[in-house]
Scaffold this active site. Structure first.
Site, short mmCIF file in Angstrom:
data_model
loop_
_atom_site.label_atom_id
_atom_site.label_comp_id
_atom_site.label_asym_id
_atom_site.label_seq_id
_atom_site.Cartn_x
_atom_site.Cartn_y
_atom_site.Cartn_z
CD GLU A 21 -2.93 -1.18 2.28
OE1 GLU A 21 -4.07 -1.55 2.02
OE2 GLU A 21 -2.57 -0.85 3.41
CB CYS A 31 3.17 7.29 3.47
SG CYS A 31 3.56 5.98 4.64
CB CYS A 40 6.65 -5.74 8.55
SG CYS A 40 8.05 -5.01 9.44
CB CYS A 52 5.95 -3.38 16.07
SG CYS A 52 7.66 -3.05 15.60
CB CYS A 67 2.50 -2.59 13.67
SG CYS A 67 2.61 -2.19 11.91
CB CYS A 126 0.75 5.50 11.73
SG CYS A 126 1.44 7.04 11.25
N1 SAH Z 1 9.26 -0.16 10.08
C1 SAH Z 1 9.34 1.27 10.11
C2 SAH Z 1 8.32 1.99 9.25
C3 SAH Z 1 6.88 1.53 9.28
S1 SAH Z 1 5.72 2.05 10.49
C4 SAH Z 1 9.27 1.75 11.53
O1 SAH Z 1 9.02 0.97 12.43
O2 SAH Z 1 9.51 2.94 11.76
C5 SAH Z 1 5.51 3.75 10.51
C6 SAH Z 1 5.16 4.26 11.92
O3 SAH Z 1 3.81 3.90 12.32
C7 SAH Z 1 6.07 3.67 12.97
O4 SAH Z 1 6.47 4.65 13.88
C8 SAH Z 1 5.17 2.66 13.62
O5 SAH Z 1 5.63 2.29 14.88
C9 SAH Z 1 3.85 3.39 13.63
N2 SAH Z 1 2.69 2.52 13.89
C10 SAH Z 1 2.59 1.20 13.65
N3 SAH Z 1 1.38 0.74 14.01
C11 SAH Z 1 0.68 1.79 14.49
C12 SAH Z 1 -0.65 1.97 14.97
N4 SAH Z 1 -1.51 0.95 15.03
N5 SAH Z 1 -1.02 3.19 15.38
C13 SAH Z 1 -0.16 4.23 15.27
N6 SAH Z 1 1.09 4.14 14.81
C14 SAH Z 1 1.52 2.93 14.43
#
Ligand code: SAH
Length: 375
Positions: A94, A107, A114, A118, A121, A340
């Site tokens: 996406e 973006c 991935c 995390c 996410c 995000c």
């Molecule tokens: N792998 C990279 C880039 C992808 S995520 C990284 O970790 O930075 C982009 C941002 O969105 C990251 O800061 C991630 O932690 C955040 N993110 C992931 N899931 C989220 C959620 N459910 N709500 C808000 N931010 C989130």
């Protein structure tokens, strides 16, 4: 069988120069092709009129400019757009365009899925598909520009963030030429500070990026101590906070104007207390930084809640009082799951996933294990 065609879309200036020299052609062809592909948006060699007819004919047989396929588009009530791109029959990614007053941020994704898992996410829940190629990464800019040109207000892409699906610093080989193209004056010509790589904290990758192409760096910190960060961002077990922050300090050491953006997702009752805000402020002391607080974006099956506005405000005020530039990111594209951490593509789900996370806050400190990434 004839050799597969090489996709010129993903080659940087250096790669194209090498390619043309290998073909017995002149080096300056690289610059001409860069402009055609990345500035004019042309992918048909026949239309590249400053190349000789013979070279155009040759390129048609040995090279191509091929792009991911756009299979879906959604428009949010706030103007945010999300596209679903198919990169192969099993993998989709996406990309999201976020219009703001004076800028337009694209973006983009760096991997299909991935591997980092995390806890908060949505992409993590889908598991890892594969690395994207540099053509698939820069191809997102190419496609977005074309798709945006067809809209009523035809907004421009002024900023690019590698904050979509995937961990860019675990796909360094492919992001490097794509970043080169973004900042090359004969290609996209973006200023380095308008291109941001966001990482969950892959320390060796931060060092590689510093050497190769020091664009803006965003670090997904999300917790002020290792015990909690180990739970929320499991790659912390390989690269704990102290090591990560040392790499951050080094990253901006040579540029007096540069700052690291620290991202901090606001999870209700998990990482949003006043005590944690103070601990975070102490941690970032002396590092040129900005803090982006990201209100958690819930998704089906998520085990967290968004912090209350009062807690987000208190957190921000504590950081600001400590001298840290802190903003709360306004969630965008919520109605189309473009915010995000909500990007999912349609990667096949990984069955054994979802280690349930309870009371992350009380988790006992883990011994530093050097588990393989994504384990
Ligand atoms: N792998 C990279 C880039 C992808 S995520 C990284 O970790 O930075 C982009 C941002 O969105 C990251 O800061 C991630 O932690 C955040 N993110 C992931 N899931 C989220 C959620 N459910 N709500 C808000 N931010 C989130």
């Amino acid at each position: 069988m004839s050799k597969p065609k090489i996709n010129l879309l993903g080659l940087s200036r250096a790669g194209l120069e090498r390619y043309f020299l290998e073909q017995g052609e002149q080096r300056f062809r690289a610059e001409q092709i860069l402009k055609w592909i990345h500035q004019q948006g042309v992918k048909d060699f026949a239309a590249m009129t400053n190349l000789s007819v013979a070279l155009r004919g040759k390129l048609e047989t040995i090279a191509e400019i091929s792009l991911p396929e756009v299979v879906g588009e959604q428009l949010s009530t706030d103007g945010t757009r999300k596209w679903l791109l198919r990169v192969d029959p099993q993998n989709s990614i996406e990309m999201v365009f976020i219009p703001e007053n004076s800028r337009g941020t694209l973006c983009i994704s760096s991997q299909a899925g991935c591997a980092l898992n995390c806890a908060f996410c949505a992409t993590a829940k889908q598991g890892f598909g594969r690395n994207l190629s540099s053509a698939e990464i820069i191809g997102q800019l190419w496609l977005a520009r074309q798709l945006l040109a067809e809209t009523a207000d035809a907004p421009r892409i002024t900023n690019v963030v590698l904050m979509g699906m995937g961990e860019p610093l675990l796909n360094f080989e492919a992001i490097a030429p794509a970043l080169d193209l973004m900042i090359d004056d004969c290609a996209w010509g973006l200023a380095k500070r308008r291109v941001t790589v966001s990482t969950a904290g892959v320390v060796p990758g931060i060092k590689q990026l510093a050497e190769h192409c020091p664009v803006s760096l965003a670090v997904s910190l999300h917790a002020p101590d290792d015990a909690l960060r180990d739970q929320l961002v499991p790659i912390n077990r390989s690269y704990p906070i102290k090591e990560l922050l040392t790499a951050c300090r080094d990253y901006v050491a040579d540029d007096r104007r540069a700052k690291i953006t620290f991202e901090y997702v606001m999870l209700d009752g998990v990482n949003d207390s006043a005590k944690q805000a103070k601990a975070l402020a102490r941690l970032l002391e002396g590092i040129p930084s900005k803090v982006n607080l990201i209100p958690f974006n819930p998704f089906p099956g998520a085990e967290f809640q968004r912090s209350s506005q009062a807690n987000i405000d208190r957190f921000r005020e504590i950081l600001s009082a400590a001298g840290l530039t802190t903003i709360t990111r306004r969630p965008r594209g919520q109605d189309i799951a473009a915010a995000c951490g909500r990007l999912e593509g349609d990667i096949l789900p990984r069955s054994q996933r979802i280690a349930r996370l309870r009371a992350a806050k009380q988790a006992s400190p883990n011994p530093r294990s050097h588990a393989p990434i994504g384990a």
